[in-house]
Motif scaffolding. Structure first.
Motif, PDB file in Angstrom:
ATOM      1  N   UNK A   2      10.344   5.953  15.455  1.00  0.00           N
ATOM      2  CA  UNK A   2      11.024   6.470  14.269  1.00  0.00           C
ATOM      3  C   UNK A   2       9.985   6.800  13.202  1.00  0.00           C
ATOM      4  N   UNK A   3      10.155   7.964  12.586  1.00  0.00           N
ATOM      5  CA  UNK A   3       9.271   8.392  11.508  1.00  0.00           C
ATOM      6  C   UNK A   3      10.022   8.290  10.185  1.00  0.00           C
ATOM      7  N   UNK A   4       9.336   7.783   9.179  1.00  0.00           N
ATOM      8  CA  UNK A   4       9.905   7.613   7.843  1.00  0.00           C
ATOM      9  C   UNK A   4       9.218   8.586   6.891  1.00  0.00           C
ATOM     10  N   UNK A   5       9.930   8.976   5.850  1.00  0.00           N
ATOM     11  CA  UNK A   5       9.367   9.918   4.873  1.00  0.00           C
ATOM     12  C   UNK A   5       9.573   9.379   3.468  1.00  0.00           C
ATOM     13  N   UNK A   6       8.616   9.649   2.634  1.00  0.00           N
ATOM     14  CA  UNK A   6       8.678   9.284   1.227  1.00  0.00           C
ATOM     15  C   UNK A   6       8.150  10.467   0.433  1.00  0.00           C
ATOM     16  N   UNK A   7       8.903  10.881  -0.585  1.00  0.00           N
ATOM     17  CA  UNK A   7       8.465  11.981  -1.447  1.00  0.00           C
ATOM     18  C   UNK A   7       8.544  11.507  -2.888  1.00  0.00           C
ATOM     19  N   UNK A   8       7.432  11.647  -3.580  1.00  0.00           N
ATOM     20  CA  UNK A   8       7.362  11.233  -4.981  1.00  0.00           C
ATOM     21  C   UNK A   8       6.733  12.330  -5.812  1.00  0.00           C
ATOM     22  N   UNK A   9       7.279  12.556  -7.006  1.00  0.00           N
ATOM     23  CA  UNK A   9       6.701  13.514  -7.946  1.00  0.00           C
ATOM     24  C   UNK A   9       6.373  12.786  -9.234  1.00  0.00           C
ATOM     25  N   UNK A 113       3.520  13.677  -3.845  1.00  0.00           N
ATOM     26  CA  UNK A 113       3.069  12.989  -2.635  1.00  0.00           C
ATOM     27  C   UNK A 113       4.162  13.137  -1.588  1.00  0.00           C
ATOM     28  N   UNK A 114       3.782  13.597  -0.401  1.00  0.00           N
ATOM     29  CA  UNK A 114       4.689  13.642   0.742  1.00  0.00           C
ATOM     30  C   UNK A 114       4.063  12.781   1.831  1.00  0.00           C
ATOM     31  N   UNK A 115       4.722  11.690   2.151  1.00  0.00           N
ATOM     32  CA  UNK A 115       4.201  10.758   3.142  1.00  0.00           C
ATOM     33  C   UNK A 115       5.152  10.691   4.329  1.00  0.00           C
ATOM     34  N   UNK A 116       4.605  10.833   5.512  1.00  0.00           N
ATOM     35  CA  UNK A 116       5.336  10.584   6.757  1.00  0.00           C
ATOM     36  C   UNK A 116       4.569   9.489   7.486  1.00  0.00           C
ATOM     37  N   UNK A 117       5.286   8.467   7.906  1.00  0.00           N
ATOM     38  CA  UNK A 117       4.634   7.370   8.606  1.00  0.00           C
ATOM     39  C   UNK A 117       5.554   6.805   9.670  1.00  0.00           C
ATOM     40  N   UNK A 118       4.946   6.128  10.614  1.00  0.00           N
ATOM     41  CA  UNK A 118       5.694   5.441  11.666  1.00  0.00           C
ATOM     42  C   UNK A 118       4.983   4.126  11.954  1.00  0.00           C
TER      43      UNK A 118
END
Length: 157
Positions: A2-9, A113-118
């Motif tokens: 599973x991949x998770x995403x986080x977007x912050x401005x 910031x656009x982060x994708x992590x697993x």
């Protein structure tokens, strides 16, 4: 996996040149990371170093329970004064792809910031993200917002 995403401005009250100068330096990452993470850049860079495609950056971190880990990222893409991307090559994640975008706006810069992590380990990894890791990553990025405001001031635009 599973991949998770986080977007912050975050809007920052500085010029694009100032924002790029700060965030494109690998050594400045430690200045915006919570002290309890014990984040140390172990690569042999000086204050003049700036990101470039192919740049390898090594760190020591203690993200959870004080356990020290080695981490290596590669800067894979750079568009000067617009964005850069770091990807994990060795470390605690099964996937780490972090985009840093900068855009000039009235009164400053919008940083995204656009982060994708697993996380490895299948269901155990998914459970650990829900209970612990996801919250820890969010806490680190929340700290960064405050640290950036401390360094550059609060955006009032």
């Amino acid at each position: 996996m599973k991949t998770y995403a986080l977007k912050l401005k975050q809007n920052i009250p500085v010029s694009l040149d100032t924002a790029w100068e700060f965030f494109s330096s690998p050594l400045n990452l430690a200045k915006i990371t919570p002290p309890e993470v014990n984040f140390v850049v172990t690569s042999d860079y000086n204050d003049a170093a700036r990101v470039y495609p192919g740049m390898i950056i090594t760190y020591k971190v203690s993200p959870l329970f004080g356990i020290k880990l080695n981490w290596m990222t590669e800067i894979t893409h750079v568009q000067d004064h617009q964005y850069f991307v770091d990807e994990q090559r060795f470390g605690p994640y099964a996937l780490w792809h972090h985009q840093h975008h900068f855009k000039e706006i009235p009164g400053g810069v919008e940083m995204t910031d656009l982060l994708h992590y697993a996380i490895p380990y299948g269901i155990i990894g998914r459970l650990s993200n829900k209970v612990l890791v996801g919250k820890q990553i969010k806490k680190i990025f929340d700290y960064r917002v405050k640290a950036v405001e401390t360094i550059f001031g609060r955006f009032e635009g």
